[in-house]
Design a protein around this motif. Structure first.
Motif, PDB file in Angstrom:
ATOM      1  N   LEU A   1      58.891  34.167 -28.055  1.00 39.75           N
ATOM      2  CA  LEU A   1      59.748  33.295 -27.140  1.00 39.75           C
ATOM      3  C   LEU A   1      61.005  32.989 -28.041  1.00 39.75           C
ATOM      4  O   LEU A   1      62.243  32.857 -27.624  1.00 39.75           O
ATOM      5  N   LYS A   2      60.745  32.222 -29.290  1.00 37.27           N
ATOM      6  CA  LYS A   2      61.664  32.002 -29.784  1.00 37.27           C
ATOM      7  C   LYS A   2      62.447  32.785 -30.567  1.00 37.27           C
ATOM      8  O   LYS A   2      63.987  32.642 -30.683  1.00 37.27           O
ATOM      9  N   THR A   3      62.003  33.980 -31.027  1.00 37.63           N
ATOM     10  CA  THR A   3      63.179  34.883 -31.173  1.00 37.63           C
ATOM     11  C   THR A   3      64.089  35.383 -30.071  1.00 37.63           C
ATOM     12  O   THR A   3      65.214  35.480 -30.355  1.00 37.63           O
ATOM     13  N   ALA A   4      63.247  35.307 -28.922  1.00 37.80           N
ATOM     14  CA  ALA A   4      64.276  35.686 -27.676  1.00 37.80           C
ATOM     15  C   ALA A   4      65.410  34.560 -27.397  1.00 37.80           C
ATOM     16  O   ALA A   4      66.525  34.787 -27.021  1.00 37.80           O
ATOM     17  N   GLY A   5      64.933  33.468 -27.783  1.00 34.91           N
ATOM     18  CA  GLY A   5      65.922  32.265 -27.528  1.00 34.91           C
ATOM     19  C   GLY A   5      67.083  32.386 -28.652  1.00 34.91           C
ATOM     20  O   GLY A   5      67.990  32.179 -28.042  1.00 34.91           O
ATOM     21  N   LEU A   6      66.630  32.876 -29.741  1.00 34.81           N
ATOM     22  CA  LEU A   6      67.748  33.246 -30.885  1.00 34.81           C
ATOM     23  C   LEU A   6      68.857  34.318 -30.115  1.00 34.81           C
ATOM     24  O   LEU A   6      69.992  34.095 -30.724  1.00 34.81           O
ATOM     25  N   VAL A   7      68.172  35.236 -29.866  1.00 32.56           N
ATOM     26  CA  VAL A   7      68.932  36.363 -29.477  1.00 32.56           C
ATOM     27  C   VAL A   7      69.859  35.924 -28.342  1.00 32.56           C
ATOM     28  O   VAL A   7      71.202  36.354 -28.495  1.00 32.56           O
ATOM     29  N   THR A   8      69.508  35.241 -27.419  1.00 26.18           N
ATOM     30  CA  THR A   8      70.220  34.558 -26.361  1.00 26.18           C
ATOM     31  C   THR A   8      71.493  33.789 -26.899  1.00 26.18           C
ATOM     32  O   THR A   8      72.528  33.550 -26.592  1.00 26.18           O
TER      33      THR A   8
END
Length: 401
Positions: free
Chosen positions: A383-390
């Protein structure tokens, strides 16, 4: 608005001071092994004795001699990093890590202050988001308790952003050059400057890094410096951080190469498709930063967003992006909040950014405890990877003309 901003800053300082005195400092005093700081300490010890700080066996032997640890992670930072640690060997690990905690706390305060100076040009929303992120993101406490050095590099970088915004480009370049000799990732700012054809800060950054390397010859012999640049640094792309025995797929690694490793079955180091994919991610990241520099907007808000995007790209590209590294996302979070408030980012971005910021601030230990018993825990792990991508996508969009 000024009164509200002052009240928010005061509350943030009080909250942080309470956490430091009631939780973090007692925790550090209670752990004599030094946690992550032990790598810095024993690197400085071996260098002070005339040895190679990049020789992980020498570090482990020196740690075993002290009898405080069974082992120690290898040292893999640029040679000038050790210029700031000349005092550590004389104190011994337990006393050195306590001093380091307070030096780290000073770096935290310096980062907060530099951010307030830089973001003042973007208004109250940016300042409020900056203060909230500084005290709410779990990566902040993680840095202080684990003995990491990210706030030192971040303080220099945000100070560089503030200097650049005021037209002091040479000073900005010098600050980035210094930060890059603590952590290599700030050097990505030079790619952005080169794409903008801004030669003065680029030259200042490179010259400063070179000058610090020359000065550090007093502590680290030339042969050992070459060992870093010719052996240690090139191996970063495969996940071999000078023999670091930490799986790429560990819970708490938030980089895109970690995601590739999860998908392809790599564990300790990257092989096959994961390694090729990591190279592609690095090239794409550099290209995105260069494109943003060459074609991005020139307003103060657009430039600030581009700098935020550069730092988030520096989080997504490496093989390892641990929890403590996530403090580098704080500039982008503040700038994107301001972009939503000003209308530079459309309203739907507010929802996506709110979710991204929430997950990036969420305590990693609690997230891991929630994910492990679940069949789909792998999704929570990323999830935190997805947060960084966003966050990168939002920063990139806000940085466009």
């Amino acid at each position: 608005m000024r009164a509200a901003a002052a009240l928010g800053i005061a509350f943030a300082l009080a909250w942080h001071a309470l956490w430091v005195t009631a939780d973090a400092w007692p925790d550090v005093v209670g752990h004599r092994t030094g946690r992550d700081y032990a790598s810095y300490h024993y690197g400085a010890v071996v260098a002070a004795e005339g040895g190679n700080p990049y020789d992980r066996v020498a570090l482990a032997d020196r740690a075993a001699t002290d009898g405080l640890r069974k082992g120690v992670h290898p040292y893999f930072y640029p040679p000038p990093f050790l210029l700031g640690l000349g005092w550590s060997p004389a104190l011994g690990l337990p006393a050195a890590v306590e001093r380091w905690f307070w030096l780290n706390e000073l770096a935290f305060v310096a980062t907060a202050a530099a951010g307030l100076v830089w973001l003042r040009q973007l208004g109250t929303v940016a300042l409020a988001a900056w203060c909230a992120g500084m005290v709410l993101m779990s990566a902040g406490p993680n840095n202080l308790v684990m003995g990491q050095a990210n706030f030192a590099a971040l303080a220099l970088s945000v100070a560089a952003f503030a200097a650049y915004a005021r037209g002091r480009v040479t000073l900005a370049g010098m600050a980035i050059g210094t930060a890059a000799m603590l952590k290599m990732s700030p050097g990505l700012c030079v790619v952005w400057w080169l794409a903008r054809r801004e030669w003065r800060p680029s030259i200042a950054a490179v010259a400063t890094a070179a000058g610090l390397s020359v000065v550090s010859l007093a502590q680290v012999d030339l042969a050992y410096q070459l060992d870093f640049y010719m052996r240690v640094l090139p191996a970063f792309g495969s996940g071999d951080y000078n023999g670091l025995q930490v799986p790429v797929t560990m819970f708490g690694n938030h980089s895109l190469p970690n995601l590739l490793a999860q998908l392809t079955g790599s564990v300790d180091t990257l092989v096959g498709p994961a390694r090729l994919g990591t190279a592609a991610v690095a090239l794409a990241g550099v290209a995105a930063v260069a494109e943003l520099g060459a074609r991005g907007g020139r307003s103060a808000e657009a430039v600030a967003a581009q700098l935020g995007a550069v730092w988030v790209a520096a989080l997504l590209m490496p093989v390892y992006t641990y929890e403590h590294h996530l403090v580098a996302a704080l500039p982008a979070m503040a700038v994107c909040a301001a972009a939503v408030a000003s209308g530079r980012l459309a309203a739907p971005w507010a929802v996506a950014l709110g979710m991204a910021a929430s997950i990036l601030c969420f305590d990693l230990a609690q997230l891991k405890a929630t994910a492990e018993p679940m069949a789909g825990g792998w999704v929570l792990q990323e999830l935190k990877t997805a947060g960084l991508v966003t966050l990168f996508a939002a920063s990139w969009r806000a940085g466009r003309p």
